[in-house]
Motif scaffolding. Sequence first.
Motif, PDB file in Angstrom:
ATOM      1  N   ILE A 172       8.750  37.950   9.053  1.00  0.00           N
ATOM      2  CA  ILE A 172      10.086  37.431   9.366  1.00  0.00           C
ATOM      3  C   ILE A 172      11.049  38.570   9.673  1.00  0.00           C
ATOM      4  CG2 ILE A 172      12.071  36.199   8.400  1.00  0.00           C
ATOM      5  CD1 ILE A 172      10.061  34.456   6.871  1.00  0.00           C
ATOM      6  N   ARG A 173      10.968  39.662   8.907  1.00  0.00           N
ATOM      7  CA  ARG A 173      11.855  40.802   9.166  1.00  0.00           C
ATOM      8  C   ARG A 173      11.596  41.396  10.546  1.00  0.00           C
ATOM      9  NH1 ARG A 173      11.266  46.158   5.799  1.00  0.00           N
ATOM     10  NH2 ARG A 173       9.468  46.218   7.166  1.00  0.00           N
ATOM     11  N   ARG A 174      10.329  41.502  10.931  1.00  0.00           N
ATOM     12  CA  ARG A 174      10.005  42.048  12.252  1.00  0.00           C
ATOM     13  C   ARG A 174      10.569  41.168  13.360  1.00  0.00           C
ATOM     14  NH1 ARG A 174       5.663  40.390  14.285  1.00  0.00           N
ATOM     15  NH2 ARG A 174       4.414  40.484  12.384  1.00  0.00           N
ATOM     16  N   LYS A 175      10.400  39.857  13.220  1.00  0.00           N
ATOM     17  CA  LYS A 175      10.922  38.932  14.233  1.00  0.00           C
ATOM     18  C   LYS A 175      12.439  38.994  14.309  1.00  0.00           C
ATOM     19  CE  LYS A 175       7.096  35.687  13.921  1.00  0.00           C
ATOM     20  NZ  LYS A 175       6.646  34.379  13.400  1.00  0.00           N
ATOM     21  N   LYS A 176      13.080  39.030  13.161  1.00  0.00           N
ATOM     22  CA  LYS A 176      14.545  39.077  13.132  1.00  0.00           C
ATOM     23  C   LYS A 176      15.049  40.414  13.675  1.00  0.00           C
ATOM     24  CE  LYS A 176      18.445  37.152  11.895  1.00  0.00           C
ATOM     25  NZ  LYS A 176      18.927  35.899  12.449  1.00  0.00           N
ATOM     26  N   THR A 177      14.359  41.494  13.374  1.00  0.00           N
ATOM     27  CA  THR A 177      14.745  42.803  13.895  1.00  0.00           C
ATOM     28  C   THR A 177      14.648  42.823  15.413  1.00  0.00           C
ATOM     29  OG1 THR A 177      14.057  43.921  11.871  1.00  0.00           O
ATOM     30  CG2 THR A 177      14.206  45.276  13.841  1.00  0.00           C
ATOM     31  N   ASP A 178      13.572  42.257  15.946  1.00  0.00           N
ATOM     32  CA  ASP A 178      13.419  42.197  17.401  1.00  0.00           C
ATOM     33  C   ASP A 178      14.538  41.383  18.051  1.00  0.00           C
ATOM     34  OD1 ASP A 178      11.116  43.684  17.139  1.00  0.00           O
ATOM     35  OD2 ASP A 178       9.748  41.984  17.364  1.00  0.00           O
ATOM     36  N   LYS A 179      14.996  40.357  17.348  1.00  0.00           N
ATOM     37  CA  LYS A 179      16.052  39.494  17.874  1.00  0.00           C
ATOM     38  C   LYS A 179      17.429  40.145  17.761  1.00  0.00           C
ATOM     39  CE  LYS A 179      17.974  34.881  17.126  1.00  0.00           C
ATOM     40  NZ  LYS A 179      17.900  33.675  16.297  1.00  0.00           N
ATOM     41  N   VAL A 180      17.683  40.874  16.676  1.00  0.00           N
ATOM     42  CA  VAL A 180      19.013  41.390  16.375  1.00  0.00           C
ATOM     43  C   VAL A 180      19.266  42.776  16.978  1.00  0.00           C
ATOM     44  CG1 VAL A 180      20.464  42.134  14.438  1.00  0.00           C
ATOM     45  CG2 VAL A 180      19.247  39.986  14.306  1.00  0.00           C
ATOM     46  N   THR A 181      18.242  43.563  17.185  1.00  0.00           N
ATOM     47  CA  THR A 181      18.419  44.938  17.680  1.00  0.00           C
ATOM     48  C   THR A 181      19.208  45.013  18.992  1.00  0.00           C
ATOM     49  OG1 THR A 181      16.467  45.699  16.500  1.00  0.00           O
ATOM     50  CG2 THR A 181      17.202  47.048  18.353  1.00  0.00           C
ATOM     51  N   PRO A 182      18.935  44.148  19.988  1.00  0.00           N
ATOM     52  CA  PRO A 182      19.767  44.228  21.202  1.00  0.00           C
ATOM     53  C   PRO A 182      21.242  43.923  20.943  1.00  0.00           C
ATOM     54  CG  PRO A 182      17.787  42.932  21.624  1.00  0.00           C
ATOM     55  CD  PRO A 182      17.825  43.202  20.164  1.00  0.00           C
ATOM     56  N   LEU A 183      21.518  43.025  19.997  1.00  0.00           N
ATOM     57  CA  LEU A 183      22.906  42.713  19.659  1.00  0.00           C
ATOM     58  C   LEU A 183      23.585  43.906  18.994  1.00  0.00           C
ATOM     59  CD1 LEU A 183      22.392  39.117  18.207  1.00  0.00           C
ATOM     60  CD2 LEU A 183      23.238  39.735  20.486  1.00  0.00           C
ATOM     61  N   ILE A 184      22.848  44.601  18.146  1.00  0.00           N
ATOM     62  CA  ILE A 184      23.388  45.800  17.485  1.00  0.00           C
ATOM     63  C   ILE A 184      23.673  46.883  18.521  1.00  0.00           C
ATOM     64  CG2 ILE A 184      22.845  47.682  15.892  1.00  0.00           C
ATOM     65  CD1 ILE A 184      21.309  45.618  14.203  1.00  0.00           C
ATOM     66  N   ASP A 185      22.738  47.082  19.439  1.00  0.00           N
ATOM     67  CA  ASP A 185      22.946  48.077  20.494  1.00  0.00           C
ATOM     68  C   ASP A 185      24.163  47.730  21.344  1.00  0.00           C
ATOM     69  OD1 ASP A 185      20.751  49.488  19.625  1.00  0.00           O
ATOM     70  OD2 ASP A 185      19.379  48.609  21.113  1.00  0.00           O
ATOM     71  N   GLN A 186      24.342  46.444  21.612  1.00  0.00           N
ATOM     72  CA  GLN A 186      25.494  45.981  22.390  1.00  0.00           C
ATOM     73  C   GLN A 186      26.795  46.277  21.651  1.00  0.00           C
ATOM     74  OE1 GLN A 186      25.454  41.711  22.947  1.00  0.00           O
ATOM     75  NE2 GLN A 186      26.246  41.927  25.033  1.00  0.00           N
ATOM     76  N   LYS A 187      26.816  46.063  20.346  1.00  0.00           N
ATOM     77  CA  LYS A 187      28.001  46.347  19.542  1.00  0.00           C
ATOM     78  C   LYS A 187      28.296  47.845  19.492  1.00  0.00           C
ATOM     79  CE  LYS A 187      29.713  42.541  18.630  1.00  0.00           C
ATOM     80  NZ  LYS A 187      31.043  42.242  19.147  1.00  0.00           N
ATOM     81  N   TYR A 188      27.244  48.670  19.399  1.00  0.00           N
ATOM     82  CA  TYR A 188      27.450  50.121  19.428  1.00  0.00           C
ATOM     83  C   TYR A 188      28.055  50.538  20.769  1.00  0.00           C
ATOM     84  CZ  TYR A 188      25.309  51.697  15.051  1.00  0.00           C
ATOM     85  OH  TYR A 188      25.050  51.961  13.728  1.00  0.00           O
ATOM     86  N   ASP A 189      27.558  49.960  21.861  1.00  0.00           N
ATOM     87  CA  ASP A 189      28.116  50.283  23.177  1.00  0.00           C
ATOM     88  C   ASP A 189      29.588  49.899  23.261  1.00  0.00           C
ATOM     89  OD1 ASP A 189      25.660  51.248  23.998  1.00  0.00           O
ATOM     90  OD2 ASP A 189      25.085  49.415  25.076  1.00  0.00           O
ATOM     91  N   GLU A 190      29.915  48.715  22.724  1.00  0.00           N
ATOM     92  CA  GLU A 190      31.304  48.265  22.714  1.00  0.00           C
ATOM     93  C   GLU A 190      32.169  49.202  21.874  1.00  0.00           C
ATOM     94  OE1 GLU A 190      33.805  44.409  21.057  1.00  0.00           O
ATOM     95  OE2 GLU A 190      31.693  44.152  21.597  1.00  0.00           O
ATOM     96  N   MET A 191      31.629  49.633  20.738  1.00  0.00           N
ATOM     97  CA  MET A 191      32.360  50.536  19.859  1.00  0.00           C
ATOM     98  C   MET A 191      32.599  51.884  20.542  1.00  0.00           C
ATOM     99  SD  MET A 191      31.606  51.451  15.841  1.00  0.00           S
ATOM    100  CE  MET A 191      29.901  51.239  16.076  1.00  0.00           C
ATOM    101  N   TYR A 192      31.618  52.390  21.255  1.00  0.00           N
ATOM    102  CA  TYR A 192      31.776  53.668  21.943  1.00  0.00           C
ATOM    103  C   TYR A 192      32.773  53.566  23.086  1.00  0.00           C
ATOM    104  CZ  TYR A 192      27.779  55.143  19.176  1.00  0.00           C
ATOM    105  OH  TYR A 192      26.937  55.438  18.137  1.00  0.00           O
ATOM    106  N   GLU A 193      32.837  52.415  23.757  1.00  0.00           N
ATOM    107  CA  GLU A 193      33.843  52.225  24.799  1.00  0.00           C
ATOM    108  C   GLU A 193      35.246  52.244  24.209  1.00  0.00           C
ATOM    109  OE1 GLU A 193      33.025  48.685  27.065  1.00  0.00           O
ATOM    110  OE2 GLU A 193      30.995  49.362  27.556  1.00  0.00           O
ATOM    111  N   VAL A 194      35.404  51.616  23.049  1.00  0.00           N
ATOM    112  CA  VAL A 194      36.697  51.612  22.360  1.00  0.00           C
ATOM    113  C   VAL A 194      37.084  53.044  21.983  1.00  0.00           C
ATOM    114  CG1 VAL A 194      37.850  50.908  20.216  1.00  0.00           C
ATOM    115  CG2 VAL A 194      36.511  49.250  21.517  1.00  0.00           C
ATOM    116  N   CYS A 195      36.129  53.804  21.453  1.00  0.00           N
ATOM    117  CA  CYS A 195      36.400  55.204  21.083  1.00  0.00           C
ATOM    118  C   CYS A 195      36.765  56.033  22.311  1.00  0.00           C
ATOM    119  CB  CYS A 195      35.186  55.810  20.372  1.00  0.00           C
ATOM    120  SG  CYS A 195      34.945  55.187  18.704  1.00  0.00           S
TER     121      CYS A 195
END
Length: 178
Positions: free
Chosen positions: A146-169
């Motif tokens: 379950i953790r592997r499946k959830k990680t695969d699902k959530v990782t692109p969202l986390i990367d997207q949030k990091y990109d948004e955060m870096y744009e703000v910075c």
Amino acid sequence: MMAEITRNENNFIGYEYKDITVSRSMESVYADGYANFGWTLEDTSTPVQGVGSVTMKFKRDRKIRNKAELGRLQRQFESCAGQIESLEKAKTNGAMIAAFSIGLVGTAFMAGSVFSYLAGMLPLCIILAIPAFIGWILPYFCFLSIRRKKTDKVTPLIDQKYDEMYEVCEKANGLLAK
């Protein structure tokens, strides 16, 4: 906590101060990010009640230009960082709940097995012990899956949030340079 000191003539600089408590895994993100909003990291300490967290002490010039816009961008940065932390926790929360639930059911079967043994019903004891041991072994593999499946699902969202955060910075850093 914020304290403000006024700016006088010549070389005197009034500072405003900010203390934040963040998880240790996000410490470097906040240290790097807050620099783009004019904050300088003064000190870090481990709070008494916060295992796995750190208190960071920042200061910046009180008379910084574009303060209102920097404040808005800083709130956006903090929102993104909070969402990243929530998404990181979401990787394991569902897996832990499933694993604990299966383990609890296995324990209930083991309790039934023990009570049937004490009552002298050996065949029922053996029948109940089989799902009990399965219920104690299966949670580990269930958790990993379950953790592997959830990680695969959530990782692109986390990367997207990091990109948004870096744009703000990047926007905030551009305001500091003006």
